[in-house]
Motif scaffolding. Structure first.
Motif, short mmCIF file in Angstrom:
data_model
loop_
_atom_site.label_atom_id
_atom_site.label_comp_id
_atom_site.label_asym_id
_atom_site.label_seq_id
_atom_site.Cartn_x
_atom_site.Cartn_y
_atom_site.Cartn_z
N UNK A 145 -28.51 82.05 -28.62
CA UNK A 145 -29.71 81.49 -28.33
C UNK A 145 -30.50 81.72 -27.57
N UNK A 146 -30.13 81.02 -26.62
CA UNK A 146 -30.60 80.84 -25.34
C UNK A 146 -30.39 82.22 -25.01
N UNK A 147 -29.81 83.34 -24.69
CA UNK A 147 -30.29 84.69 -23.95
C UNK A 147 -31.18 85.33 -25.40
N UNK A 148 -30.93 84.95 -26.42
CA UNK A 148 -31.87 86.24 -27.74
C UNK A 148 -33.34 85.65 -26.99
N UNK A 149 -33.44 83.88 -26.62
CA UNK A 149 -34.66 84.36 -27.06
C UNK A 149 -34.94 84.75 -25.07
N UNK A 150 -34.71 84.59 -24.54
CA UNK A 150 -35.31 85.02 -23.37
C UNK A 150 -35.36 86.29 -23.26
N UNK A 151 -34.26 87.36 -23.58
CA UNK A 151 -34.49 88.39 -24.81
C UNK A 151 -36.07 88.61 -25.35
N UNK A 152 -36.03 88.22 -26.32
CA UNK A 152 -37.25 88.36 -26.67
C UNK A 152 -39.00 88.02 -25.75
#
Length: 119
Positions: A48-55
């Motif tokens: 979720x941390x990586x997904x948030x950065x990608x978003x």
């Protein structure tokens, strides 16, 4: 990732590192980024941390997701210039509504830029 007290949140650190690498050309336009899951495992972060950065990066125009084909570094130069011009225009309109003179608005903007860029 910097886990020390006062450090930015991990997703923000990741977002900053990828954005700076893309702007500097260390991640060239068209470079395929690892999957969210793959990068999370590699860095020891939650997916979720990586997904948030990608978003956030996608919202900034730094990367683009092409469905099942993956996530790639985008040609962000034009996007960044357009976004900066729009932000400057919004600032100018707000400063004028607040009754600031051109000189006052310019000084406030420069102070903000100096604070953010450390100059």
């Amino acid at each position: 990732m910097d886990g020390s007290a006062g450090a930015a949140a991990p997703y923000e650190q990741l977002r900053t590192q990828i954005a700076e690498a893309a702007r500097a050309g260390r991640l060239p336009v068209g470079y395929k980024l690892p999957t969210v899951r793959g990068l999370a495992e590699e860095l020891g972060l939650a997916a979720n941390t990586v997904a948030k950065a990608y978003r956030a990066l996608e919202g900034d125009g730094v990367i683009e997701t092409r469905g099942r084909n993956g996530t790639f570094v985008a040609a962000a130069g034009d996007f960044a210039a357009r976004e900066a011009a729009a932000a400057a225009q919004a600032y100018a309109e707000r400063a004028r509504r607040l009754g600031l003179s051109f000189e006052e608005a310019t000084a406030a903007a420069l102070d903000g830029l100096r604070a953010r860029y450390g100059k």
